[in-house]
Write an enzyme that holds these catalytic residues in place. Structure first.
Site, PDB file in Angstrom:
ATOM      1  N   LYS A 193       0.848  -1.192   0.000  1.00 55.69           N
ATOM      2  CA  LYS A 193       0.000   0.000   0.000  1.00 55.69           C
ATOM      3  C   LYS A 193       0.881   1.239   0.000  1.00 55.69           C
ATOM      4  O   LYS A 193       1.427   1.647   1.021  1.00 55.69           O
ATOM      5  CB  LYS A 193      -0.937   0.056   1.204  1.00 55.69           C
ATOM      6  CG  LYS A 193      -2.060   1.090   1.000  1.00 55.69           C
ATOM      7  CD  LYS A 193      -2.583   1.679   2.279  1.00 55.69           C
ATOM      8  CE  LYS A 193      -1.759   2.810   2.810  1.00 55.69           C
ATOM      9  NZ  LYS A 193      -1.765   4.027   1.956  1.00 55.69           N
ATOM     10  N   GLY A 246       6.245   5.238   8.905  1.00 50.42           N
ATOM     11  CA  GLY A 246       5.375   6.398   9.028  1.00 50.42           C
ATOM     12  C   GLY A 246       5.375   6.926  10.449  1.00 50.42           C
ATOM     13  O   GLY A 246       6.340   6.768  11.195  1.00 50.42           O
ATOM     14  N   SER A 247       4.265   7.543  10.826  1.00 51.32           N
ATOM     15  CA  SER A 247       4.197   8.225  12.123  1.00 51.32           C
ATOM     16  C   SER A 247       4.048   7.239  13.273  1.00 51.32           C
ATOM     17  O   SER A 247       3.534   6.126  13.111  1.00 51.32           O
ATOM     18  CB  SER A 247       3.014   9.196  12.138  1.00 51.32           C
ATOM     19  OG  SER A 247       1.783   8.493  12.191  1.00 51.32           O
ATOM     20  N   THR A 248       4.467   7.675  14.447  1.00 53.71           N
ATOM     21  CA  THR A 248       4.334   6.860  15.651  1.00 53.71           C
ATOM     22  C   THR A 248       2.866   6.634  15.980  1.00 53.71           C
ATOM     23  O   THR A 248       2.475   5.539  16.410  1.00 53.71           O
ATOM     24  CB  THR A 248       5.058   7.528  16.826  1.00 53.71           C
ATOM     25  OG1 THR A 248       6.461   7.616  16.513  1.00 53.71           O
ATOM     26  CG2 THR A 248       4.899   6.748  18.117  1.00 53.71           C
ATOM     27  N   LEU A 249       2.025   7.636  15.766  1.00 54.83           N
ATOM     28  CA  LEU A 249       0.598   7.509  16.037  1.00 54.83           C
ATOM     29  C   LEU A 249      -0.021   6.390  15.211  1.00 54.83           C
ATOM     30  O   LEU A 249      -0.739   5.527  15.738  1.00 54.83           O
ATOM     31  CB  LEU A 249      -0.107   8.837  15.730  1.00 54.83           C
ATOM     32  CG  LEU A 249      -1.634   8.856  15.907  1.00 54.83           C
ATOM     33  CD1 LEU A 249      -2.002   8.620  17.365  1.00 54.83           C
ATOM     34  CD2 LEU A 249      -2.223  10.173  15.409  1.00 54.83           C
ATOM     35  N   GLY A 251       1.655   3.966  13.725  1.00 60.81           N
ATOM     36  CA  GLY A 251       2.335   2.730  14.108  1.00 60.81           C
ATOM     37  C   GLY A 251       1.660   2.052  15.284  1.00 60.81           C
ATOM     38  O   GLY A 251       1.531   0.814  15.322  1.00 60.81           O
ATOM     39  N   GLU A 269       8.972   1.347  11.439  1.00 64.70           N
ATOM     40  CA  GLU A 269       9.996   2.408  11.393  1.00 64.70           C
ATOM     41  C   GLU A 269       9.233   3.709  11.491  1.00 64.70           C
ATOM     42  O   GLU A 269       8.561   4.127  10.550  1.00 64.70           O
ATOM     43  CB  GLU A 269      10.814   2.305  10.101  1.00 64.70           C
ATOM     44  CG  GLU A 269      12.098   3.115  10.150  1.00 64.70           C
ATOM     45  CD  GLU A 269      11.968   4.461   9.474  1.00 64.70           C
ATOM     46  OE1 GLU A 269      11.695   5.435  10.208  1.00 64.70           O
ATOM     47  OE2 GLU A 269      12.128   4.549   8.256  1.00 64.70           O
ATOM     48  N   CYS A 303      12.659  10.978   8.475  1.00 64.89           N
ATOM     49  CA  CYS A 303      12.418  10.498   9.830  1.00 64.89           C
ATOM     50  C   CYS A 303      13.638  10.649  10.728  1.00 64.89           C
ATOM     51  O   CYS A 303      13.508  10.724  11.949  1.00 64.89           O
ATOM     52  CB  CYS A 303      11.948   9.053   9.798  1.00 64.89           C
ATOM     53  SG  CYS A 303      12.957   7.987   8.762  1.00 64.89           S
ATOM     54  N   GLU A 399       7.908  16.026  16.388  1.00 68.91           N
ATOM     55  CA  GLU A 399       8.426  15.867  15.035  1.00 68.91           C
ATOM     56  C   GLU A 399       7.688  16.819  14.094  1.00 68.91           C
ATOM     57  O   GLU A 399       6.465  16.814  14.040  1.00 68.91           O
ATOM     58  CB  GLU A 399       8.255  14.424  14.559  1.00 68.91           C
ATOM     59  CG  GLU A 399       8.863  14.176  13.197  1.00 68.91           C
ATOM     60  CD  GLU A 399       8.778  12.726  12.757  1.00 68.91           C
ATOM     61  OE1 GLU A 399       9.769  12.213  12.204  1.00 68.91           O
ATOM     62  OE2 GLU A 399       7.724  12.105  12.971  1.00 68.91           O
TER      63      GLU A 399
END
Length: 503
Positions: A193, A246-249, A251, A269, A303, A399
């Site tokens: 995706k 992508g973002s921690t949120l 993830g 990551e 990142c 970030e």
């Protein structure tokens, strides 16, 4: 069949036929049940490029089924490592052949300079696929002594199965190669995706996948919103592993969905707020170059961007003046021109970065350079450097993902380490010093998955990369990257012991 569109690159006049359908079983097809489309935009001009089919959860089901069938029949354990290597090398050759075209398409959709897309992103991607092609016939286990007279045990490193891979918009081709290469090398099949912001090169690369000769179903590409296709992959009961950048949120959401569905393997990551330390013994000219690269490469959309810069107080004024001069000298413009940086990728990202710049101003940080909006079209943000920052400020804690740098001073080595590690992230870190002992001490103390000494942001395909703390789990690149796509099976073989009964 979903029809391709012909795109003309304004700067070169090149005409590129771009697929717009979902790529399943080596064909571009319409959605099974959705009329949704995804509009792609040129960030340099704010003009629409084209629309592509937006995949639905049902389309994810179809793609996963295709990947499972391929895994069980024409890929997985049914093809040798030599054949996997041959096909991967063929794919790399085709990417090399089409590097200029791919770079122009990447620049059109992402905004980065075409020179950077071609020479760095695509060049590195070709090398990554060739690196893992070299591993494809070298997947080995262990033979373990149990009892030399009666038993032996050995291990097999087997492909984990069907892998969902969700990639970001900042390095579309590079992240595509990082994900597919180790998975293909060990024999996994893939449902990819790409980001809904930058799906065009992933679709074009899917054409090359067919030309290279891979069997149908080995790679399937489903452009989709993250909340639709990404969520469906993370929760899918027939996906064995999901890899996300992508973002921690996001993830966290993927890890939760993986746990609540079938406990699939996860590698993440995620975000970063990486520290970059300049000690007084450093070569200041070189340190300024690397610090500039650390925050301004890819327009700060990285990142591992070195977005928190800590400079020793004895050199602070001299160094920040030098850094500001270098930032002002950097040319930011249309990626098809002679520039070092392009626009940020989208209006959403443009507004996000500007909200942080305004936050820095309102919280009392001092602007050293930048911080003013450009007139005209395009999502351009000039390099912006803040000084007089405090640890509580949003521009220091969160970030930003743009060309915005927060610079603070420190006095002692211990203070620098404390400031650097004062973050919930742990992806990258850097330091500059000509004291070898200091380099060893500080690199050991920094809490990050990657530490650069007297350089920054340079990665190699044979060296592992990944985060600590809230920057993710697992590793990409190097031999370590193979482990994310294999499952270890232990085989216990009895060739001499007789079991008495009753036992």
């Amino acid at each position: 069949m979903a029809q391709p569109v012909e795109i003309t690159i304004p700067a070169t006049g090149r005409k590129i036929s771009v697929p717009t359908g979902l790529f399943i079983n080596n064909e571009f097809v319409p959605s099974v049940d959705s009329k949704d489309t995804i509009e792609t935009v040129n960030p340099a001009t704010e003009e629409v490029i084209c629309s592509v089919v937006g995949g639905s959860p049902t389309d994810i089901d179809v793609a996963v089924a295709a990947a499972r069938k391929a895994f069980n029949t024409t890929w997985g354990k049914n093809v040798t490592g030599f054949e996997r290597s041959r096909l991967m090398n063929k794919l790399a050759d085709l990417m090399e052949r089409d590097a200029e075209m791919l770079a122009e398409l990447e620049t059109l959709n992402n905004g980065k300079p075409v020179r950077v897309a071609r020479d760095f992103d695509i060049g590195d991607s070709i090398q990554c696929i060739r690196y893992y092609a070299g591993w494809a016939d070298k997947i080995t286990g262990q033979t373990i002594e149990v009892d030399n007279k009666t038993k032996v045990a050995f291990t097999r490193h087997e492909p984990i199965g069907v892998c969902g891979q969700i990639i970001p918009w900042n390095y579309p081709i590079n992240m595509w190669s990082w994900k597919i290469a180790p998975a293909l090398a060990v024999g996994c099949t893939i449902v990819m995706k790409p980001s809904e912001v930058t799906p065009l090169t992933a679709l074009k690369l899917s054409e090359l996948f067919v030309e290279a000769g891979f069997p149908p179903g080995v790679l399937n590409t489903i452009p989709s919103l993250g909340s639709v296709g990404g969520a469906a992959l993370a929760a899918h009961l027939d996906v064995d592993k999901v890899a996300f950048t992508g973002s921690t949120l996001t993830g966290r959401k993927i890890m939760e969905a993986a746990a609540k569905s079938n406990l699939k393997k996860v590698s993440l990551e995620l975000g970063g707020k990486s520290p970059h330390i300049i000690f007084e013994s450093a070569d200041l000219e070189q340190a300024a170059n690397w610090a500039g690269l650390g925050i301004l490469y890819n327009t700060g959309q990285d990142c591992t961007a070195g977005s928190r810069l800590f400079v020793q107080d004895t050199i602070f004024d001299k160094f920040t003046a030098l850094l500001a001069e270098k930032a002002r000298a950097l040319k930011i413009g249309d990626g098809f021109g002679d520039v070092s940086g392009g626009p940020v990728v989208s209006k959403t990202q443009y507004d996000r970065v500007w909200s942080y710049i305004e936050s820095g101003k309102s919280e009392g940080a001092k602007i050293l350079t930048g911080g003013e909006k450009r007139p005209g079209k395009g999502f351009y943000i000039d390099p912006t450097i803040f000084t007089d920052v405090k640890p509580h400020m949003k521009i220091v804690r969160e970030e930003i993902f743009g060309p915005v740098l927060a610079v603070a001073k420190f006095s002692t080595e211990d203070e620098a380490i404390t400031l650097a590690n004062n973050t919930s992230y742990g992806l990258g870190a850097g330091l500059h010093s000509n004291d070898a002992n200091q380099c060893m001490r500080v690199s050991s103390a920094l809490e990050a998955g990657t530490v650069w000494v007297n350089q920054y942001n340079m990665l190699n395909n044979n060296v592992p990369f990944g985060g600590k703390k809230q920057s993710g789990i697992g590793r990409e690149l190097g031999s370590y990257g193979l482990e994310e796509y294999t499952s270890i099976k232990a085989v216990h073989w009895n060739f001499g012991e007789k079991l008495d009964w009753p036992f």
